[in-house]
Design a protein around this motif. Structure first.
Motif, mmCIF file in Angstrom:
data_model
loop_
_atom_site.group_PDB
_atom_site.id
_atom_site.type_symbol
_atom_site.label_atom_id
_atom_site.label_comp_id
_atom_site.label_asym_id
_atom_site.label_seq_id
_atom_site.Cartn_x
_atom_site.Cartn_y
_atom_site.Cartn_z
ATOM 1 N N LEU A 326 70.418 3.814 -50.525
ATOM 2 C CA LEU A 326 69.595 2.620 -50.330
ATOM 3 C C LEU A 326 70.124 1.689 -49.244
ATOM 4 O O LEU A 326 69.400 0.798 -48.797
ATOM 5 C CB LEU A 326 69.485 1.838 -51.649
ATOM 6 N N ASN A 365 61.602 -4.472 -56.101
ATOM 7 C CA ASN A 365 62.162 -3.124 -55.949
ATOM 8 C C ASN A 365 62.039 -2.319 -57.233
ATOM 9 O O ASN A 365 61.688 -1.134 -57.219
ATOM 10 C CB ASN A 365 63.633 -3.203 -55.545
ATOM 11 N N ASP A 368 58.833 -0.656 -57.679
ATOM 12 C CA ASP A 368 58.419 0.194 -56.557
ATOM 13 C C ASP A 368 58.877 1.638 -56.817
ATOM 14 O O ASP A 368 60.078 1.914 -56.837
ATOM 15 C CB ASP A 368 59.033 -0.341 -55.264
ATOM 16 N N TRP A 371 61.362 2.997 -54.201
ATOM 17 C CA TRP A 371 62.715 2.438 -54.329
ATOM 18 C C TRP A 371 63.436 3.060 -55.515
ATOM 19 O O TRP A 371 64.615 3.418 -55.421
ATOM 20 C CB TRP A 371 62.644 0.919 -54.484
#
Length: 399
Positions: A326, A365, A368, A371
């Motif tokens: 990430l 996030n 999502d 993500w």
């Protein structure tokens, strides 16, 4: 010891039954009486078996029901009493619901009863509490014996899939659940988010062909901290991975961090977080009096001497995997605190804070899917790299 057990035996009209088959809370109030004492009134769409009892340290009144749908219930609107400092309600385990009243002072159960309407099937539960003293409260506190009830200590049967030789067995622990929703923000709660992510992570790990996965819970029900650790031991897990996404009341925090067990927390925020996690278990109505403390039984100094470095290495590899996947983690990603859920002395255990619901970016996030897929890939890579290193170092450990 004082408790009340109730069975709903009245016939109900077919028209009055909710299509789901669950009783619904239609109204409720907790109010202090003018001349002393407190009254709880719950209006239910239909009668159900129920029981009420008290627990000490901290002082609580616990009501169990043979399942009630709490959807739409607002604890803040129900609790109008100075005697009740906090109110929780929700699923406790499959088939059972629970309501817990945290008390400011000791109170005894003066009376409790469920009255029903034979025409509509609706029912009213009334509980009257009266002032007491600490000694009498402690003497009468404790969960009732079975009396035909299933055990409701938050334990659950954990399905453990077959594990082939050479594969890691990872116990995923989605934090909170049921009566304990965890952190909440804008109608979103930590328990639901962590269950969703745990299921996604389980699939990612299994696709490696090197990791098998069991879960402490796979639905929205409560599992006590002690039962989570016990599940990992009973399954023979190689790794225990607890998943959380908390909120902080002051300041801001952003990004993932990983906790390992330590008696002394690495900072004040970590200490406060661990204290809240451990206290959440009690506020959900767990009775620890007279119980076999399986957590304490595994806290052996010799085992911890060997296992603590393995847990620390696991935390470092997981953070490394998340950072690579990430590109960002918390500014202080490796932390320590006295989380009860990490107290399996002989299983490498870490608690992963995926982010913070109190931070807008992290909240976005966590919702999502792309993500979350990146986070799952990072954790997967960290587990695999740790496994390689741990195997290489295994010959150096005491046998």
């Amino acid at each position: 010891m004082i408790w009340v057990l109730g069975l709903w035996l009245c016939g109900l009209s077919a028209a009055a039954q909710d299509s789901s088959g669950l009783a619904r809370l239609t109204a409720g109030a907790i109010e202090d009486r003018a001349f002393g004492g407190t009254v709880l009134t719950l209006e239910l769409s239909q009668g159900v078996p129920w029981r009420v009892f008290t627990l000490d340290a901290p002082r609580r009144v616990v009501l169990d029901f043979r399942e009630v749908d709490w959807q739409g219930a607002d604890p803040a609107a129900i609790d109008r009493s100075d005697a009740v400092t906090a109110l929780r309600m929700g699923a406790f385990r499959p088939g059972w619901s629970r309501m817990v009243l945290a008390l400011a002072e000791p109170m005894r159960i003066e009376s409790a009863g469920l009255a029903g309407n034979t025409e509509t099937g609706a029912a009213t539960l009334t509980l009257q509490l009266q002032d007491s003293d600490a000694a009498r409260f402690a003497a009468s506190a404790g969960a009732p014996p079975g009396a035909g009830w299933h055990a409701t200590d938050g334990a659950t049967q954990t399905y453990v899939p077959p594990v082939e030789d050479g594969m890691l067995l990872v116990m995923l622990d989605p934090g909170h659940g049921g009566i304990d929703p965890g952190a909440e923000r804008g109608g979103i709660n930590e328990a639901d988010l962590m269950l969703q992510f745990a299921r996604e992570l389980r699939d990612v790990l299994r696709r490696t062909g090197q990791i098998e996965v069991a879960m402490t819970r796979d639905s929205d029900h409560f599992v006590s901290l002690e039962a989570r650790v016990a599940a990992a031991h009973d399954a023979g897990a190689d790794i225990f991975l607890s998943l959380h996404a908390d909120a902080i009341e002051q300041g801001t925090a952003h990004g993932a961090s990983v906790y390992t067990l330590a008696e002394e927390a690495s900072d004040a925020a970590s200490a406060a977080l661990a204290e809240r996690h451990n206290r959440d278990d009690l506020l959900s109505g767990v009775d620890l009096s007279g119980a076999d403390d399986r957590v304490a039984q595994v806290l052996m100094d010799l085992a911890r001497l060997d296992n603590t470095p393995r847990s620390v290495a696991l935390a470092e590899h997981v953070i490394g995997g998340i950072r690579n996947a990430l590109g960002h983690v918390h500014k202080r990603p490796i932390r320590q605190a006295s989380f009860s859920v990490l107290k399996a002395a002989d299983i490498p255990s870490v608690l992963v804070e995926l982010g913070f619901l109190s931070t807008e970016t992290d909240l976005r996030n966590l919702q999502d899917p792309a993500w979350r897929a990146g986070m799952a890939a990072g954790i997967r890579d960290g587990l695999l790299s740790w496994s390689i290193e741990d195997e290489a170092l295994s010959r150096l450990r005491r046998q």
